[in-house]
Design an enzyme around this catalytic site. Structure first.
Site, PDB file in Angstrom:
ATOM      1  N   ALA A  69      -9.569   8.310   7.292  1.00 29.51           N
ATOM      2  CA  ALA A  69     -10.790   8.136   6.528  1.00 29.51           C
ATOM      3  C   ALA A  69     -10.751   6.746   5.901  1.00 29.51           C
ATOM      4  O   ALA A  69      -9.676   6.159   5.748  1.00 29.51           O
ATOM      5  CB  ALA A  69     -10.880   9.211   5.451  1.00 29.51           C
ATOM      6  N   GLY A 112      -7.516  11.253   8.756  1.00 28.65           N
ATOM      7  CA  GLY A 112      -8.761  11.790   9.307  1.00 28.65           C
ATOM      8  C   GLY A 112      -8.886  11.531  10.802  1.00 28.65           C
ATOM      9  O   GLY A 112      -9.568  12.276  11.518  1.00 28.65           O
ATOM     10  N   GLU A 115      -7.132  14.280  12.387  1.00 29.70           N
ATOM     11  CA  GLU A 115      -7.957  15.483  12.200  1.00 29.70           C
ATOM     12  C   GLU A 115      -9.149  15.484  13.152  1.00 29.70           C
ATOM     13  O   GLU A 115      -9.557  16.533  13.663  1.00 29.70           O
ATOM     14  CB  GLU A 115      -8.424  15.555  10.741  1.00 29.70           C
ATOM     15  CG  GLU A 115      -7.245  15.802   9.794  1.00 29.70           C
ATOM     16  CD  GLU A 115      -7.603  15.699   8.336  1.00 29.70           C
ATOM     17  OE1 GLU A 115      -8.118  14.636   7.923  1.00 29.70           O
ATOM     18  OE2 GLU A 115      -7.380  16.671   7.600  1.00 29.70           O
ATOM     19  N   GLU A 135      -1.767  11.073   4.038  1.00 27.92           N
ATOM     20  CA  GLU A 135      -2.581  11.180   2.818  1.00 27.92           C
ATOM     21  C   GLU A 135      -1.788  11.341   1.537  1.00 27.92           C
ATOM     22  O   GLU A 135      -2.147  10.781   0.498  1.00 27.92           O
ATOM     23  CB  GLU A 135      -3.565  12.362   2.932  1.00 27.92           C
ATOM     24  CG  GLU A 135      -4.713  12.131   3.896  1.00 27.92           C
ATOM     25  CD  GLU A 135      -4.403  12.592   5.313  1.00 27.92           C
ATOM     26  OE1 GLU A 135      -3.206  12.710   5.664  1.00 27.92           O
ATOM     27  OE2 GLU A 135      -5.358  12.827   6.069  1.00 27.92           O
TER      28      GLU A 135
HETATM   29  N1  CAA Z   1      -9.286   2.710   5.592  1.00 32.70           N
HETATM   30  C1  CAA Z   1      -9.746   1.482   5.366  1.00 32.70           C
HETATM   31  N2  CAA Z   1      -9.244   0.355   5.917  1.00 32.70           N
HETATM   32  C2  CAA Z   1      -8.204   0.519   6.751  1.00 32.70           C
HETATM   33  C3  CAA Z   1      -7.651   1.761   7.048  1.00 32.70           C
HETATM   34  C4  CAA Z   1      -8.238   2.912   6.430  1.00 32.70           C
HETATM   35  N3  CAA Z   1      -7.794   4.143   6.674  1.00 32.70           N
HETATM   36  N4  CAA Z   1      -6.617   1.592   7.904  1.00 32.70           N
HETATM   37  C5  CAA Z   1      -6.540   0.273   8.138  1.00 32.70           C
HETATM   38  N5  CAA Z   1      -7.499  -0.372   7.445  1.00 32.70           N
HETATM   39  C6  CAA Z   1      -7.756  -1.813   7.431  1.00 32.70           C
HETATM   40  C7  CAA Z   1      -6.633  -2.567   6.708  1.00 32.70           C
HETATM   41  O1  CAA Z   1      -6.837  -2.522   5.308  1.00 32.70           O
HETATM   42  C8  CAA Z   1      -6.787  -3.939   7.303  1.00 32.70           C
HETATM   43  O2  CAA Z   1      -7.848  -4.583   6.653  1.00 32.70           O
HETATM   44  P1  CAA Z   1      -7.700  -6.169   6.219  1.00 32.70           P
HETATM   45  O3  CAA Z   1      -7.623  -6.889   7.560  1.00 32.70           O
HETATM   46  O4  CAA Z   1      -8.957  -6.442   5.462  1.00 32.70           O
HETATM   47  O5  CAA Z   1      -6.425  -6.269   5.423  1.00 32.70           O
HETATM   48  C9  CAA Z   1      -7.247  -3.664   8.740  1.00 32.70           C
HETATM   49  O6  CAA Z   1      -7.748  -2.324   8.755  1.00 32.70           O
HETATM   50  C10 CAA Z   1      -6.107  -3.750   9.741  1.00 32.70           C
HETATM   51  O7  CAA Z   1      -5.062  -2.905   9.293  1.00 32.70           O
HETATM   52  P2  CAA Z   1      -3.577  -3.464   8.935  1.00 32.70           P
HETATM   53  O8  CAA Z   1      -3.605  -4.929   8.679  1.00 32.70           O
HETATM   54  O9  CAA Z   1      -3.028  -2.578   7.867  1.00 32.70           O
HETATM   55  O10 CAA Z   1      -2.850  -3.196  10.353  1.00 32.70           O
HETATM   56  P3  CAA Z   1      -1.304  -2.931  10.588  1.00 32.70           P
HETATM   57  O11 CAA Z   1      -1.123  -2.966  12.078  1.00 32.70           O
HETATM   58  O12 CAA Z   1      -0.455  -3.795   9.729  1.00 32.70           O
HETATM   59  O13 CAA Z   1      -1.069  -1.405  10.060  1.00 32.70           O
HETATM   60  C11 CAA Z   1      -1.598   0.936   9.837  1.00 32.70           C
HETATM   61  C12 CAA Z   1      -1.718  -0.346  10.707  1.00 32.70           C
HETATM   62  C13 CAA Z   1      -0.133   1.363   9.736  1.00 32.70           C
HETATM   63  C14 CAA Z   1      -2.424   2.020  10.538  1.00 32.70           C
HETATM   64  C15 CAA Z   1      -2.132   0.638   8.405  1.00 32.70           C
HETATM   65  O14 CAA Z   1      -3.412   0.023   8.528  1.00 32.70           O
HETATM   66  C16 CAA Z   1      -2.302   1.883   7.551  1.00 32.70           C
HETATM   67  O15 CAA Z   1      -1.329   2.376   7.006  1.00 32.70           O
HETATM   68  N6  CAA Z   1      -3.578   2.370   7.422  1.00 32.70           N
HETATM   69  C17 CAA Z   1      -3.870   3.513   6.582  1.00 32.70           C
HETATM   70  C18 CAA Z   1      -3.446   4.812   7.220  1.00 32.70           C
HETATM   71  C19 CAA Z   1      -3.738   5.964   6.302  1.00 32.70           C
HETATM   72  O16 CAA Z   1      -3.178   6.074   5.208  1.00 32.70           O
HETATM   73  N7  CAA Z   1      -4.649   6.850   6.730  1.00 32.70           N
HETATM   74  C20 CAA Z   1      -5.052   8.006   5.967  1.00 32.70           C
HETATM   75  C21 CAA Z   1      -6.332   7.710   5.253  1.00 32.70           C
HETATM   76  S1  CAA Z   1      -6.793   8.981   4.139  1.00 32.70           S
HETATM   77  C22 CAA Z   1      -7.536  10.184   5.051  1.00 32.70           C
HETATM   78  O17 CAA Z   1      -7.669  10.113   6.259  1.00 32.70           O
HETATM   79  C23 CAA Z   1      -8.066  11.287   4.160  1.00 32.70           C
HETATM   80  C24 CAA Z   1      -8.599  12.544   4.707  1.00 32.70           C
HETATM   81  O18 CAA Z   1      -8.236  13.112   5.731  1.00 32.70           O
HETATM   82  C25 CAA Z   1      -9.530  13.220   3.847  1.00 32.70           C
END
Ligand code: CAA
Length: 261
Positions: A69, A112, A115, A135
């Site tokens: 998400a 998400g 999911e 999460e």
């Molecule tokens: N939401 C918003 N932005 C996101 C994102 C997310 N879930 N995942 C990645 N991005 C963005 C990053 O912030 C980054 O933006 P900038 O270029 O502006 O910095 C861009 O996408 C590229 O990502 P990274 O530079 O972080 O890429 P990476 O290769 O270094 O890392 C990754 C990849 C390990 C997937 C890392 O991006 C990450 O940890 N992302 C988040 C994963 C996460 O925690 N997901 C769960 C979200 S909560 C959820 O899903 C809730 C629910 O079910 C209700």
């Protein structure tokens, strides 16, 4: 003025009965914001109503199916915002699609995103795919089905490990655990998923839709109760200080400092 690129790109097949919907928000690794989820629900509804389409492939890019998400969108949301959000309706619409759905997963398939893949009927994964539910590291919990669907797919022990410790699963581990149906070569992730979809589309379409419903009934009663419970505890998590801290820490690119309140 040029039109903005669609967040979901649809490709048909001239001779075939399959359609492919690809998430298209590469600069955010296909993070699922409200707009993308709304567009996806619209696309899937219209493909589901198209009598010629007998199987739908849902994919992302080679780098990411979806990284979860949209954290930026959630960081400012209150518990009431989450309760009132239309996004929940998009997830319900995806769940009501009757046409078989094949998830084509390459790269990150997190939160998400995982999911969403689990909301499909079967997952074809590239050998590069990485599955996880990060999460709790953000001070929240999965809210679109993982506590239920992952547990049903892989069992309690591994589901607890993935959800509580943030353990990531490789494609092979996900295959062995029963989360994905097939693992395919990196470069063939989309072609192989389409090939599976063509096999599905060649079968009786009515029979397939009914079979899909029947397989879902294997755990549907418990699933509905569990999904509803999960949604509500997610809203509760949004009332915590930890959720604000975890989500903001990600955006500020620093480790979170959770206080347990
Ligand atoms: N939401 C918003 N932005 C996101 C994102 C997310 N879930 N995942 C990645 N991005 C963005 C990053 O912030 C980054 O933006 P900038 O270029 O502006 O910095 C861009 O996408 C590229 O990502 P990274 O530079 O972080 O890429 P990476 O290769 O270094 O890392 C990754 C990849 C390990 C997937 C890392 O991006 C990450 O940890 N992302 C988040 C994963 C996460 O925690 N997901 C769960 C979200 S909560 C959820 O899903 C809730 C629910 O079910 C209700």
């Amino acid at each position: 003025m040029t039109e903005p690129a669609p967040l979901v790109v649809v490709e048909g097949e001239p001779a075939g009965r399959i359609a492919t919907a690809l998430l298209n928000r590469p600069e955010r690794l296909n993070a699922l914001n409200g707009e993308l989820m709304g567009e996806l629900a619209d696309v899937l509804r219209s493909l589901d109503e198209d009598g010629d389409v007998r199987c739908i492939v849902l994919g992302g890019s080679e780098r990411a199916f979806a990284a979860g998400a949209d954290i930026g969108e959630m960081a400012t949301a209150s518990a009431m915002d989450m309760y009132a959000a239309k996004r929940v309706e998009s997830w319900d619409e995806i769940r009501s699609v009757r046409t078989p759905l094949v998830a084509a997963v390459s790269g990150y398939c997190l939160g998400g995103g995982c999911e969403l893949a689990m909301s499909c009927d079967l997952i074809v994964a590239s050998e590069t795919a990485v599955f996880g539910q990060p999460e709790t590291g953000l001070g929240i919990l999965p809210g679109a089905g993982a506590t239920q669907r992952l547990t049903h797919a892989v069992g309690k022990a591994l589901a607890m490990d993935v959800i509580l410790s943030g353990r990531l699963l490789s494609a092979r581990e996900a295959l062995d655990a029963g989360l994905v149906a097939r693992v395919v070569a990196r470069e063939a992730w989309l072609d192989e998923a389409k090939r599976v979809a063509r096999d599905v589309a060649a079968k009786g379409p009515v029979a397939n839709r009914l079979a899909k419903e029947a397989v879902d009934r294997a755990y549907e009663g418990a699933l509905s109760l569990g999904l509803d419970y999960e949604r509500r505890v997610l809203y509760l998590a949004f009332a915590s200080e930890d959720a604000k801290e975890g989500l903001n820490a990600f955006l500020e690119k620093r480790p979170p400092e959770f206080k347990g309140r």
